[in-house]
Design an enzyme around this catalytic site. Structure first.
Site, PDB file in Angstrom:
ATOM      1  N   LYS A 140     -12.145  15.460  12.476  1.00 27.44           N
ATOM      2  CA  LYS A 140     -12.599  14.538  11.424  1.00 27.44           C
ATOM      3  C   LYS A 140     -11.430  14.043  10.564  1.00 27.44           C
ATOM      4  O   LYS A 140     -11.640  13.493   9.489  1.00 27.44           O
ATOM      5  CB  LYS A 140     -13.608  15.249  10.519  1.00 27.44           C
ATOM      6  N   PRO A 199     -18.177  11.759   7.084  1.00 25.91           N
ATOM      7  CA  PRO A 199     -17.734  11.104   8.320  1.00 25.91           C
ATOM      8  C   PRO A 199     -17.360  12.135   9.387  1.00 25.91           C
ATOM      9  O   PRO A 199     -16.776  13.177   9.079  1.00 25.91           O
ATOM     10  CB  PRO A 199     -16.520  10.286   7.887  1.00 25.91           C
ATOM     11  N   GLU A 200     -17.729  11.835  10.611  1.00 26.45           N
ATOM     12  CA  GLU A 200     -17.452  12.729  11.730  1.00 26.45           C
ATOM     13  C   GLU A 200     -16.555  11.987  12.728  1.00 26.45           C
ATOM     14  O   GLU A 200     -16.005  10.938  12.393  1.00 26.45           O
ATOM     15  CB  GLU A 200     -18.786  13.180  12.356  1.00 26.45           C
ATOM     16  N   ARG A 250     -28.144  24.414   6.947  1.00 28.35           N
ATOM     17  CA  ARG A 250     -27.827  23.027   7.307  1.00 28.35           C
ATOM     18  C   ARG A 250     -29.067  22.176   7.534  1.00 28.35           C
ATOM     19  O   ARG A 250     -29.965  22.559   8.270  1.00 28.35           O
ATOM     20  CB  ARG A 250     -26.986  23.000   8.586  1.00 28.35           C
ATOM     21  N   ARG A 308     -22.830  33.728  23.000  1.00 31.63           N
ATOM     22  CA  ARG A 308     -22.853  33.411  21.568  1.00 31.63           C
ATOM     23  C   ARG A 308     -24.294  33.437  21.069  1.00 31.63           C
ATOM     24  O   ARG A 308     -25.085  32.557  21.416  1.00 31.63           O
ATOM     25  CB  ARG A 308     -22.234  32.025  21.303  1.00 31.63           C
ATOM     26  N   ARG A 325     -13.516  13.904  -3.807  1.00 30.61           N
ATOM     27  CA  ARG A 325     -13.671  15.104  -4.640  1.00 30.61           C
ATOM     28  C   ARG A 325     -13.120  16.300  -3.879  1.00 30.61           C
ATOM     29  O   ARG A 325     -12.219  16.982  -4.327  1.00 30.61           O
ATOM     30  CB  ARG A 325     -15.145  15.308  -4.997  1.00 30.61           C
TER      31      ARG A 325
END
Ligand SMILES: [Zn+2]
Length: 273
Positions: free
Chosen positions: A58, A2-3, A259, A150, A110
């Site tokens: 989050k 979940p975000e 990712r 960046r 978990r």
């Protein structure tokens, strides 16, 4: 995982469900999910009322009183279910908190956790987070500054909680799609017009997804028609092989670092110019 939209949607729904209701009982079946001894956890929470629920990134913060905050991070696989004893989830429950006849059940914890903290301890955790992307302080100029110099992939920057809070794997891809930028683009290659598109995309995607109840479609309670409404509206996330809604080309999975990532290579700009 979940975000921001999922947790903000949970916050709004739980705010209505828990409104001024006292904790009448609780059960901890997995001690690793909490940060104090179960007896102390119980002693401090049973009889208390959840005054309000806040969200940061989050995480949800259940404000118990002036001094105590129950901080929830669902991490990967964690879920909440609200219901009566008869509606108990058909899975192992790690923690459950009763509010009279109804209970809030946590399953799949978990890596996720519920930590009982003082205001000071909570502040020490929250201090490490970057700005809220839907807050007034998160301006286009602020985003420009975060991106400047960046040499990292745009997706890697968007999911870095210390840079901006609340965005993860799903919404970083959705935001890049909405902005017409490939997730692998180096941040320092973005032109001003692209940063402006990215800024608008962050606000638009997160706002739309929150209003639609996020993309994780396990209902919070029986009859919950809000949670998961964004799942059908994801444009690229987990849609490899499906046609792009903007140009018709096939969506591809193209991981960024380690990712999982999805994009349309036809209409999302991948070059640095
Ligand atoms: Zn496309």
């Amino acid at each position: 995982m979940p975000e921001l939209p999922e947790m903000e949607s949970y916050r709004r729904l739980l705010g209505r469900l828990l409104d001024s209701r006292a904790i009448t009982d609780l059960q901890v079946n997995r001690e690793k999910s909490i940060n104090v001894a179960p007896e102390a956890f119980r002693r401090q929470l049973v009889g208390a009322t959840v005054r309000t629920i806040d969200r940061r990134g989050k995480m949800l913060l259940f404000l118990i009183d002036e001094e105590r905050i129950l901080l929830l991070h669902l991490m990967l696989g964690g879920l909440m279910v609200w219901g009566t004893e008869a509606e108990r989830p058909q899975r192992t429950v790690q923690v459950e908190i009763a509010f009279g006849a109804e209970r809030l059940y946590w399953v799949g914890l978990r890596l996720g956790y519920l930590h009982l903290l003082s205001a000071e301890q909570a502040e020490a955790v929250l201090r490490k987070l970057g700005p809220e992307p839907l807050s007034a302080e998160f301006t286009e100029t602020a985003l420009h500054r975060l991106l400047q110099g960046r040499q990292v992939a745009l997706k890697a920057l968007l999911v870095d909680q210390a840079v901006v809070a609340g965005i993860g794997n799903c919404y970083s891809d959705e935001i890049c799609f909405a902005a017409g930028l490939q997730p692998s683009r180096s941040c320092d290659s973005l032109q001003s017009a692209e940063v402006a598109r990215l800024y608008r995309a962050i606000g638009a995607v997160l706002t739309e997804a929150t209003a639609a109840g996020g993309y994780m479609d396990v209902p919070l309670f029986a009859g919950d028609t809000t949670t998961g409404g964004f799942d059908a509206r994801c444009r690229v996330y987990d849609r490899a092989g499906e046609p792009c809604v903007r140009c018709g080309a096939a969506i591809v999975r193209r991981d960024v670092g380690s990712r999982k990532s999805f994009c349309c290579t036809a209409c999302q700009s991948g070059d640095g110019i």
